[in-house]
Design an enzyme around this catalytic site. Structure first.
Site, PDB file in Angstrom:
ATOM      1  N   VAL A 231       0.840  -1.200   0.000  1.00  0.00           N
ATOM      2  CA  VAL A 231       0.000   0.000   0.000  1.00  0.00           C
ATOM      3  C   VAL A 231       0.876   1.252   0.000  1.00  0.00           C
ATOM      4  CG1 VAL A 231      -2.054  -1.013   1.054  1.00  0.00           C
ATOM      5  CG2 VAL A 231      -0.194  -0.182   2.527  1.00  0.00           C
ATOM      6  N   ARG A 233       4.152   2.365  -2.508  1.00  0.00           N
ATOM      7  CA  ARG A 233       4.352   2.774  -3.889  1.00  0.00           C
ATOM      8  C   ARG A 233       4.724   1.552  -4.708  1.00  0.00           C
ATOM      9  NH1 ARG A 233       1.797   6.823  -3.457  1.00  0.00           N
ATOM     10  NH2 ARG A 233       2.502   8.979  -3.799  1.00  0.00           N
ATOM     11  N   ASP A 257      -2.163  -2.714  -4.111  1.00  0.00           N
ATOM     12  CA  ASP A 257      -2.979  -1.531  -4.380  1.00  0.00           C
ATOM     13  C   ASP A 257      -2.233  -0.524  -5.246  1.00  0.00           C
ATOM     14  OD1 ASP A 257      -5.402   0.098  -3.899  1.00  0.00           O
ATOM     15  OD2 ASP A 257      -4.039   1.405  -2.808  1.00  0.00           O
ATOM     16  N   GLU A 262       0.715   2.439 -13.729  1.00  0.00           N
ATOM     17  CA  GLU A 262      -0.715   2.567 -13.434  1.00  0.00           C
ATOM     18  C   GLU A 262      -1.411   3.354 -14.546  1.00  0.00           C
ATOM     19  OE1 GLU A 262      -1.293   4.190  -9.518  1.00  0.00           O
ATOM     20  OE2 GLU A 262      -0.227   2.567  -8.525  1.00  0.00           O
ATOM     21  N   HIS A 281      -5.231   1.454  -6.762  1.00  0.00           N
ATOM     22  CA  HIS A 281      -4.685   2.587  -6.002  1.00  0.00           C
ATOM     23  C   HIS A 281      -5.813   3.330  -5.267  1.00  0.00           C
ATOM     24  CE1 HIS A 281      -0.991   5.461  -5.925  1.00  0.00           C
ATOM     25  NE2 HIS A 281      -1.689   5.568  -4.804  1.00  0.00           N
ATOM     26  N   SER A 283      -6.688   2.320  -1.715  1.00  0.00           N
ATOM     27  CA  SER A 283      -6.748   1.850  -0.330  1.00  0.00           C
ATOM     28  C   SER A 283      -7.070   2.959   0.659  1.00  0.00           C
ATOM     29  CB  SER A 283      -5.424   1.185   0.063  1.00  0.00           C
ATOM     30  OG  SER A 283      -4.345   2.100  -0.024  1.00  0.00           O
TER      31      SER A 283
END
Length: 325
Positions: A231, A233, A257, A262, A281, A283
């Site tokens: 959670v 990077r 996450d 991305e 992404h 959380s």
């Protein structure tokens, strides 16, 4: 500032403008901009609010920041703005530390429970209308190492401990008697930190020292039954090494996450692995989180206007807000 003494604020908005900016708009000349217009917006600006906190456009617009005093990024992680020119400047950098702590901790506990209680398989079996009895695991007494001992890591440690897990931490320096982690290991001995953990949680800030810290050696040091939760990077992880560790059953599973790319590409092998839980992404993104981000900035803007000490000042050499700040 303008000739009348009104401060000039540039706001990088992204796809949607920030909510509840009225209090700031009443005290400043506010220039809302997208990435393409950032250079024009920041020219002559006293303050920059990076509401679009994932944007990496600032370095290309930095030449126009001729009067900037303060930069606020609406995130806990500041790696998108950690470039040499900013680090060498007198511009004060602040972040949104504190907004995401509890929600990310809840996410981590949820993923721990998902693994232990085999929730994803239950959903797959439900979709197939298949009745298949299994045994699941207790989380009480299981061990977790939280890699990253900032406020988010501490919130995770407190919640996991309350749920019955035995928790330790990993940070820049080893110590004992920590109120949240008990024992904190040094991350430069990561393999030793994670060797006995049932759950390894990555929430460290992204710096040159932490990039790719979870590589083949780190995964090989974990137990075959260990689950990895990221959670922090995506760049904390050498993704190809993680895929290999999951395929070879070097570790038992991963909840991810964040990713080094991305959105995660549709053809990425992580999507089809049954022992991987993926979220986009999100959380820390609970109902009302955007208003909280603006609230942190607004509070700091009032402090800046009155000359009071700003909250969440980042050490630009370390890349995060030091403990106790």
């Amino acid at each position: 500032m303008t000739e009348t003494g009104t401060p000039v604020l540039a706001v990088l908005t992204g796809d949607t403008p920030p909510p509840d900016m009225t209090a700031v708009e009443q005290q400043a000349e506010v220039r809302y901009t997208d990435a393409a217009g950032l250079a024009d917006a920041v020219r002559g600006a006293d303050v920059l609010f990076m509401y679009d906190f994932l944007s990496t456009v600032l370095p290309s617009a930095w030449h126009a920041a001729d009067r900037l005093q303060w930069l606020h990024i609406a995130a806990a992680g500041v790696d998108p703005v950690m470039f040499p020119e900013l680090q060498a400047s007198d511009v004060v950098l602040t972040n949104a530390r504190g907004v995401f702590d509890d929600s990310i901790a809840e996410y981590v506990l949820g993923q721990v429970l998902s693994f232990a209680k085999d929730m994803p398989r239950s959903l797959r079996l439900q979709d197939a209308r298949t009745w298949r009895h299994r045994e699941t695991e207790r989380i009480g007494g299981a061990s977790a190492v939280v890699v990253g001992t900032g406020p988010i890591g501490r919130a995770i440690a407190r919640l996991l401990r309350a749920a019955g897990l035995q928790v330790s931490g990993a940070g820049r320096r080893a110590r004992s008697g920590d109120p949240d982690f008990g024992t904190v290991h040094a991350t430069d001995r990561l393999a030793e930190c994670v060797a006995d953990a049932d759950y390894v949680v990555a929430v460290a800030p992204l710096t040159e020292q932490t990039k790719n810290m979870f590589d083949a050696a780190a995964f090989a040091a974990m137990k075959p039954s260990a689950r990895f939760i990221n959670v922090g990077r995506g760049e904390l992880v050498a993704t190809d090494d993680l895929v290999a560790a999951l395929r070879s059953e070097t570790i038992a599973g991963a909840a991810l996450d964040v990713f080094d790319t991305e959105p995660l590409p549709a053809d990425h092998p992580l999507w089809t692995m049954e022992n991987v839980l993926i979220s986009p992404h999100m959380s820390g993104d609970v109902v009302g989180w955007r208003r909280e981000l603006v609230g942190v900035f607004t509070d700091n803007f009032q402090r800046w206007r009155t000359g009071d000490e700003l909250r969440n000042v980042v050490d630009k050499q370390l890349g995060y807000v030091p403990s106790g700040s």
